[in-house]
Design a protein around this motif. Structure first.
Motif, PDB file in Angstrom:
ATOM      1  N   ALA A  50      33.514 -18.102 -13.626  1.00  7.44           N
ATOM      2  CA  ALA A  50      33.891 -18.266 -15.032  1.00  7.44           C
ATOM      3  C   ALA A  50      33.153 -19.468 -15.615  1.00  7.44           C
ATOM      4  O   ALA A  50      32.901 -20.452 -14.923  1.00  7.44           O
ATOM      5  N   ASP A  51      32.805 -19.372 -16.884  1.00  5.79           N
ATOM      6  CA  ASP A  51      32.115 -20.473 -17.546  1.00  5.79           C
ATOM      7  C   ASP A  51      33.090 -21.504 -18.100  1.00  5.79           C
ATOM      8  O   ASP A  51      32.713 -22.643 -18.341  1.00  5.79           O
ATOM      9  N   ASP A  52      34.323 -21.108 -18.313  1.00  2.00           N
ATOM     10  CA  ASP A  52      35.360 -22.038 -18.758  1.00  2.00           C
ATOM     11  C   ASP A  52      36.705 -21.426 -18.406  1.00  2.00           C
ATOM     12  O   ASP A  52      36.794 -20.230 -18.078  1.00  2.00           O
ATOM     13  N   TYR A  53      37.755 -22.240 -18.492  1.00  6.78           N
ATOM     14  CA  TYR A  53      39.105 -21.821 -18.111  1.00  6.78           C
ATOM     15  C   TYR A  53      40.065 -22.467 -19.095  1.00  6.78           C
ATOM     16  O   TYR A  53      40.136 -23.692 -19.169  1.00  6.78           O
ATOM     17  N   ILE A  54      40.760 -21.678 -19.870  1.00  8.67           N
ATOM     18  CA  ILE A  54      41.670 -22.191 -20.892  1.00  8.67           C
ATOM     19  C   ILE A  54      43.087 -21.759 -20.536  1.00  8.67           C
ATOM     20  O   ILE A  54      43.341 -20.577 -20.288  1.00  8.67           O
ATOM     21  N   THR A  55      44.011 -22.724 -20.513  1.00 10.86           N
ATOM     22  CA  THR A  55      45.400 -22.389 -20.207  1.00 10.86           C
ATOM     23  C   THR A  55      46.221 -22.313 -21.479  1.00 10.86           C
ATOM     24  O   THR A  55      45.966 -23.012 -22.454  1.00 10.86           O
ATOM     25  N   LYS A  56      47.202 -21.418 -21.449  1.00  6.72           N
ATOM     26  CA  LYS A  56      48.126 -21.247 -22.572  1.00  6.72           C
ATOM     27  C   LYS A  56      49.204 -22.306 -22.479  1.00  6.72           C
ATOM     28  O   LYS A  56      49.562 -22.703 -21.387  1.00  6.72           O
ATOM     29  N   PRO A  57      49.761 -22.775 -23.540  1.00  3.96           N
ATOM     30  CA  PRO A  57      49.407 -22.460 -24.929  1.00  3.96           C
ATOM     31  C   PRO A  57      48.128 -23.197 -25.322  1.00  3.96           C
ATOM     32  O   PRO A  57      47.805 -24.246 -24.775  1.00  3.96           O
TER      33      PRO A  57
END
Length: 182
Positions: A50-57
């Motif tokens: 993956a090029d980036d990893y974003i967590t919710k919220p």
């Protein structure tokens, strides 16, 4: 491509693995979006390519900024690839082919995610030099918003195991960093 790790029916990490194993989609920029926020999950997603990893919220502004960053990075040549020929970087039976993005150990291809490949190329191109975690982060993840320094350790550990007998040449200099030594 924004990819939710917890898709109904199929895990987003499985989709990512399929994308990275297909020659038509292996370079497609992918950002994982998920509620899984542990360090282990983040490292696993990044190690799978993956090029980036974003967590919710998350805020839409944050997502848009990260998308712009990933797209900007995807449109530029990767670090240390500007004057690249396909002349392999060779150390005994270890060979890395920059343009083909392949690595062989004693003639057998070794599969690895992009970041591991870039770390290996950087270390092989600069044999004998020690890079700090911070230097590796800046060179391999130059525009990442949040990348933990332990991601470097994880990638180095995996590289060593994949390279077999040549893995021992990636050395740790305690308090300094990592290098490829003869």
């Amino acid at each position: 491509l924004l990819l939710d790790v917890m898709l109904p029916g199929e895990d987003g990490l499985s989709v990512l693995k399929r994308l990275r194993s297909n020659s038509d989609t292996k370079e497609l920029p992918v950002i994982l979006v998920t509620a899984k926020d542990s360090e282990i999950d983040t490292v696993r997603g990044l190690d799978l390519g993956a090029d980036d990893y974003i967590t919710k919220p998350y805020s839409i502004r944050n997502v848009l900024a990260r998308v712009r960053t990933v797209l900007r990075r995807a449109s530029k040549p990767s670090i240390d690839h500007a004057d690249e020929s396909d002349a392999p970087l060779v150390y005994d039976g270890l060979a890395v082919y920059p343009l083909h993005k392949t690595c062989t150990v004693n003639g057998t291809e070794v599969k690895m995610p992009r970041k591991e490949f870039e770390i290996l190329m950087m270390l092989l191109r600069n044999r004998g030099r020690v890079f700090s975690r911070e230097e590796i982060l800046k060179r391999i993840w130059p525009e990442e918003v949040v990348v933990l320094d332990r991601v470097v350790d994880v990638n180095i550990t995996r590289l060593r195991s994949k390279l077999g007998e040549y893995g021992r040449h990636i050395v740790t200099k305690p308090g300094y960093g990592y290098g490829f030594m003869d």
